[in-house]
Design an enzyme around this catalytic site. Structure first.
Site, PDB file in Angstrom:
ATOM      1  N   GLY A 241       0.831  -1.201   0.000  1.00  0.00           N
ATOM      2  CA  GLY A 241       0.000   0.000   0.000  1.00  0.00           C
ATOM      3  C   GLY A 241       0.859   1.242   0.000  1.00  0.00           C
ATOM      4  N   SER A 242       0.387   2.262   0.707  1.00  0.00           N
ATOM      5  CA  SER A 242       1.068   3.556   0.673  1.00  0.00           C
ATOM      6  C   SER A 242       2.272   3.587   1.610  1.00  0.00           C
ATOM      7  CB  SER A 242       0.087   4.654   1.097  1.00  0.00           C
ATOM      8  OG  SER A 242      -0.272   4.472   2.444  1.00  0.00           O
ATOM      9  N   ARG A 243       3.152   4.530   1.378  1.00  0.00           N
ATOM     10  CA  ARG A 243       4.291   4.688   2.269  1.00  0.00           C
ATOM     11  C   ARG A 243       3.806   5.120   3.654  1.00  0.00           C
ATOM     12  NH1 ARG A 243       9.816   8.105   1.250  1.00  0.00           N
ATOM     13  NH2 ARG A 243       9.207   7.828  -0.903  1.00  0.00           N
ATOM     14  N   ARG A 244       2.785   5.968   3.648  1.00  0.00           N
ATOM     15  CA  ARG A 244       2.278   6.449   4.942  1.00  0.00           C
ATOM     16  C   ARG A 244       1.729   5.281   5.771  1.00  0.00           C
ATOM     17  NH1 ARG A 244      -2.348  10.848   5.029  1.00  0.00           N
ATOM     18  NH2 ARG A 244      -0.866  11.966   3.733  1.00  0.00           N
ATOM     19  N   GLY A 246       2.328   1.997   5.366  1.00  0.00           N
ATOM     20  CA  GLY A 246       3.386   1.031   5.677  1.00  0.00           C
ATOM     21  C   GLY A 246       4.269   1.504   6.815  1.00  0.00           C
ATOM     22  N   GLU A 265       5.394  -3.383   1.201  1.00  0.00           N
ATOM     23  CA  GLU A 265       5.772  -2.931  -0.134  1.00  0.00           C
ATOM     24  C   GLU A 265       5.064  -1.612  -0.332  1.00  0.00           C
ATOM     25  OE1 GLU A 265       4.720  -5.554  -3.437  1.00  0.00           O
ATOM     26  OE2 GLU A 265       4.642  -3.637  -4.485  1.00  0.00           O
ATOM     27  N   CYS A 302       2.551  -1.442  -8.836  1.00  0.00           N
ATOM     28  CA  CYS A 302       3.732  -0.987  -8.096  1.00  0.00           C
ATOM     29  C   CYS A 302       4.939  -0.904  -9.016  1.00  0.00           C
ATOM     30  CB  CYS A 302       4.018  -1.905  -6.920  1.00  0.00           C
ATOM     31  SG  CYS A 302       3.242  -3.495  -7.051  1.00  0.00           S
ATOM     32  N   GLU A 392       5.938   9.123  -5.720  1.00  0.00           N
ATOM     33  CA  GLU A 392       5.118   8.253  -6.565  1.00  0.00           C
ATOM     34  C   GLU A 392       3.767   8.926  -6.827  1.00  0.00           C
ATOM     35  OE1 GLU A 392       4.015   3.574  -6.258  1.00  0.00           O
ATOM     36  OE2 GLU A 392       3.109   4.805  -4.690  1.00  0.00           O
TER      37      GLU A 392
HETATM   38  P1  NAP Z   1      -3.097   2.407   2.022  1.00  0.00           P
HETATM   39  O1  NAP Z   1      -3.875   3.618   2.257  1.00  0.00           O
HETATM   40  O2  NAP Z   1      -1.721   2.368   2.564  1.00  0.00           O
HETATM   41  O3  NAP Z   1      -3.937   1.175   2.630  1.00  0.00           O
HETATM   42  C1  NAP Z   1      -3.451  -0.162   2.628  1.00  0.00           C
HETATM   43  C2  NAP Z   1      -4.054  -0.905   3.811  1.00  0.00           C
HETATM   44  O4  NAP Z   1      -3.511  -0.431   5.031  1.00  0.00           O
HETATM   45  C3  NAP Z   1      -5.549  -0.734   3.951  1.00  0.00           C
HETATM   46  O5  NAP Z   1      -6.078  -1.914   4.488  1.00  0.00           O
HETATM   47  C4  NAP Z   1      -5.683   0.410   4.925  1.00  0.00           C
HETATM   48  O6  NAP Z   1      -6.902   0.376   5.616  1.00  0.00           O
HETATM   49  C5  NAP Z   1      -4.518   0.140   5.849  1.00  0.00           C
HETATM   50  N1  NAP Z   1      -3.920   1.342   6.430  1.00  0.00           N
HETATM   51  C6  NAP Z   1      -3.557   2.473   5.780  1.00  0.00           C
HETATM   52  N2  NAP Z   1      -3.012   3.347   6.650  1.00  0.00           N
HETATM   53  C7  NAP Z   1      -3.021   2.757   7.859  1.00  0.00           C
HETATM   54  C8  NAP Z   1      -2.604   3.160   9.157  1.00  0.00           C
HETATM   55  N3  NAP Z   1      -2.071   4.359   9.390  1.00  0.00           N
HETATM   56  N4  NAP Z   1      -2.793   2.299  10.169  1.00  0.00           N
HETATM   57  C9  NAP Z   1      -3.338   1.072   9.962  1.00  0.00           C
HETATM   58  N5  NAP Z   1      -3.767   0.653   8.764  1.00  0.00           N
HETATM   59  C10 NAP Z   1      -3.594   1.474   7.721  1.00  0.00           C
HETATM   60  O7  NAP Z   1      -2.989   2.063   0.490  1.00  0.00           O
HETATM   61  P2  NAP Z   1      -4.142   1.970  -0.626  1.00  0.00           P
HETATM   62  O8  NAP Z   1      -5.465   2.244  -0.026  1.00  0.00           O
HETATM   63  O9  NAP Z   1      -3.968   0.680  -1.281  1.00  0.00           O
HETATM   64  O10 NAP Z   1      -3.771   3.076  -1.659  1.00  0.00           O
HETATM   65  C11 NAP Z   1      -3.518   4.399  -1.285  1.00  0.00           C
HETATM   66  C12 NAP Z   1      -2.224   4.841  -1.947  1.00  0.00           C
HETATM   67  O11 NAP Z   1      -1.195   3.876  -1.674  1.00  0.00           O
HETATM   68  C13 NAP Z   1      -2.247   4.909  -3.454  1.00  0.00           C
HETATM   69  O12 NAP Z   1      -2.783   6.097  -3.923  1.00  0.00           O
HETATM   70  C14 NAP Z   1      -0.786   4.726  -3.783  1.00  0.00           C
HETATM   71  O13 NAP Z   1      -0.126   5.941  -3.654  1.00  0.00           O
HETATM   72  C15 NAP Z   1      -0.278   3.788  -2.744  1.00  0.00           C
HETATM   73  N6  NAP Z   1      -0.177   2.375  -3.218  1.00  0.00           N
HETATM   74  C16 NAP Z   1       1.027   1.954  -3.634  1.00  0.00           C
HETATM   75  C17 NAP Z   1       1.173   0.652  -4.082  1.00  0.00           C
HETATM   76  C18 NAP Z   1       2.502   0.163  -4.521  1.00  0.00           C
HETATM   77  O14 NAP Z   1       2.634  -1.034  -4.699  1.00  0.00           O
HETATM   78  N7  NAP Z   1       3.487   0.985  -4.708  1.00  0.00           N
HETATM   79  C19 NAP Z   1       0.091  -0.224  -4.102  1.00  0.00           C
HETATM   80  C20 NAP Z   1      -1.146   0.238  -3.656  1.00  0.00           C
HETATM   81  C21 NAP Z   1      -1.248   1.548  -3.205  1.00  0.00           C
HETATM   82  P3  NAP Z   1      -8.280   0.744   4.870  1.00  0.00           P
HETATM   83  O15 NAP Z   1      -8.655  -0.473   4.077  1.00  0.00           O
HETATM   84  O16 NAP Z   1      -9.231   1.003   5.974  1.00  0.00           O
HETATM   85  O17 NAP Z   1      -8.015   1.936   4.011  1.00  0.00           O
END
Ligand code: NAP
Length: 507
Positions: A241-244, A246, A265, A302, A392
């Protein structure tokens, strides 16, 4: 096939009492039927406790039985039939062909890990015979094997609703290693998650394993995921998911009484280096390949090629012109979630407004839920002076960086953060210059490829899908391919153990 929004906790199901949410139709932003209940702290507690109890037996399961279990999960997923694809299409906006392919990849991964388990090599059995007569001190008898880490928390990925979610690569490799799994479903595809979760639950039950071997939890915020990572019974985390997101989980894991590994990742812009000989020989062909890779899946991979590095000149002009021409025809595509669509739109707007960045071309405009492909360019001087140009932009946006010469291109490489992939486009006469860069590139990324693009990750024993931070939290590992199993194992050495005390595999 049932979707009722229930949590699947250790062989049982129950309505999550902690608020409710709906799956969202990606193309319209409208809620889909059936609401999902968020897990309570007690549900997290129960899933973790059951996983811990299951671990006692699951870690030592007969390898043939464990392999059959992974194959059974694959069969159960196939048995869901078209309902799975239809639901995933609605929740993610991804087209049928992509999701059917992803389903095949998911079941293929499970079967690949079944073979890996059967072969047993991951146990790394080592025998170092003792020598009581060795002087000046006797040599001990040493035997080694890998043991499973313990229950693993898996966070489903938004961009791979099947292959990196409930029964995706993280879950398959953790289960293969002997670790029970508790999945925190991604809120972007809860119905897809439930369908697959039920398939795993059926496989656990029909194999006769402890029901705590698998649980699936929903969350209306971040509390469930954070509690899981903090729970002392969880011993590793798989995340995409996101860097934030992760780094938030890495911080929680590192502050535990017993810190644990988080295999996150996160972000990568996957530089593509166009060498002069290659550009001179085939700029327009490379442009066509680049556009295909850039817009694949609305750029939500990714390994999406977000950064092009090349030496300024007429050949690069030809590449940019052809790329722009092709991009203008690209139709907008639904993005995975309204918030990912908004983040993409904001990222593109930021580039557009940047005084040292030129907007070269865009695809056809779409709705607020769709992403429009976009190409930008800047100079290496500006890129080096503006660190945020490395951020990104998750979607089909590419940035071309015009370098004065190879030396300046190397200076740009030196400034880049860790990446999943680096692609080199070369002709014969570029080989010497490319070879000089390889040691630097090995430090930069987990996968180096020639005359191709990083999208389309082969699931194979020689694949690395990983890389230095922030591509992943731990650049020594891969989340794709059979090596992924080693993330969830730990070596233990047995010194002078009696035969009766030794684990069977080491006797
Ligand atoms: P995400 O916001 O990081 O969410 C991924 C998972 O982690 C979700 O289940 C989310 O919960 C949970 N989460 C997020 N922040 C958290 C925190 N602070 N504490 C605990 N759990 C947390 O990623 P995303 O929703 O997949 O996409 C958002 C952004 O991530 C994209 O716009 C992109 O920039 C990036 N991304 C990057 C990749 C890559 O491989 N490089 C892949 C996917 C996404 P919820 O389900 O409740 O939201």
């Amino acid at each position: 096939m049932t979707i009722n929004g229930n949590l699947l906790v250790a062989g049982t199901e129950k309505r999550g009492p902690n608020g409710e949410f709906h799956g969202i139709e990606a193309a319209t932003g409208k809620p889909l039927p059936i609401s999902f209940g968020g897990a309570s702290p007690e549900d997290v507690e129960q899933a973790a406790e059951q996983a811990w109890q299951a671990f006692a037996t699951y870690r030592e399961t007969d390898l043939e039985v464990r392999a059959k279990f992974l194959e059974k999960i694959a069969e159960e997923i196939e048995a869901i039939g078209d309902d799975l694809v239809v639901r995933a299409m609605a929740e993610t906006g991804l087209p049928r062909g992509r999701l059917e392919g992803e389903r095949a990849r998911t079941t293929g991964q499970l079967r690949l890990f079944a073979r890996e388990v059967r072969e047993g090599r991951f146990q790394e059995l080592r025998f170092d015979a003792g020598d009581p007569s060795r002087k000046p001190v006797a040599k001990p008898d040493l035997r080694l094997r890998n043991v499973a880490l313990g229950p693993v928390a898996v966070f489903g990925a938004s961009n791979f609703p099947l292959a990196f979610s409930v029964a995706g690569g993280d879950t398959a490799s953790a289960l293969a290693a002997g670790c029970p799994v508790v999945v925190k479903a991604h809120s972007a595809h809860p119905g897809t998650s439930e369908l697959v979760g039920r398939a795993v639950q059926r496989a656990v039950s029909s194999t006769g394993f402890h029901p705590g071997t698998f649980s699936l939890l929903f969350d209306t915020g971040f509390e469930v995921g954070q509690r899981l990572v903090a729970d002392s019974r969880i011993r590793a985390v798989g995340f995409t998911g996101s860097r934030r997101g992760g780094t938030a989980l890495m911080e929680i894991a590192s502050k535990r009484k017993q810190p644990i590994p988080v295999y996150a990742e996160m972000s990568s812009i996957n530089p593509v280096i166009l060498f002069p000989g290659a550009l001179n020989a085939r700029a327009t062909d490379i442009a066509a390949g680049f556009v295909t890779s850039l817009v694949l899946g609305a750029g939500q991979f990714c390994t999406n090629p977000g950064l092009i590095l090349a030496i300024d000149g007429a050949a690069l002009d030809a590449f940019v012109a052809r790329t722009a021409e092709l991009l203008r025809d690209v139709a907008p595509q639904a993005m995975l979630t309204p918030s990912i669509a908004k983040a993409y739109c904001d990222g593109v707007a930021k580039l557009r407004q940047h005084s040292e960045v030129r907007a070269v071309a865009s695809g056809r405009p779409g709705s607020e839920f769709e992403g429009t492909a976009a190409l930008f360019e800047t100079t290496a001087d500006a890129f080096l002076a503006n660190h945020q140009l490395q951020d990104e932009v998750f979607g089909a946006a590419g940035l071309v960086v015009r370098c004065r010469d190879l030396q300046q291109l190397e200076a740009v490489l030196d400034e880049l953060e860790g990446q999943l992939t680096v692609a080199l486009h070369i002709a014969d006469e570029d080989e010497a210059a490319a070879r000089r860069l390889v040691p630097k590139l090995e430090m930069l990324a987990g996968r180096l490829l020639v005359n191709g693009f990083g999208t389309g990750v082969e699931v194979s024993p020689a694949m690395v899908h990983g890389g230095p931070y922030p591509a992943t939290a731990d650049g020594r590992s891969t989340s794709v391919g059979t090596l992924a199993i080693y993330r969830f194992l730990r070596p233990v050495s047995y010194q002078d153990f009696t035969k009766a005390l030794l684990p069977a595999a080491l006797r």
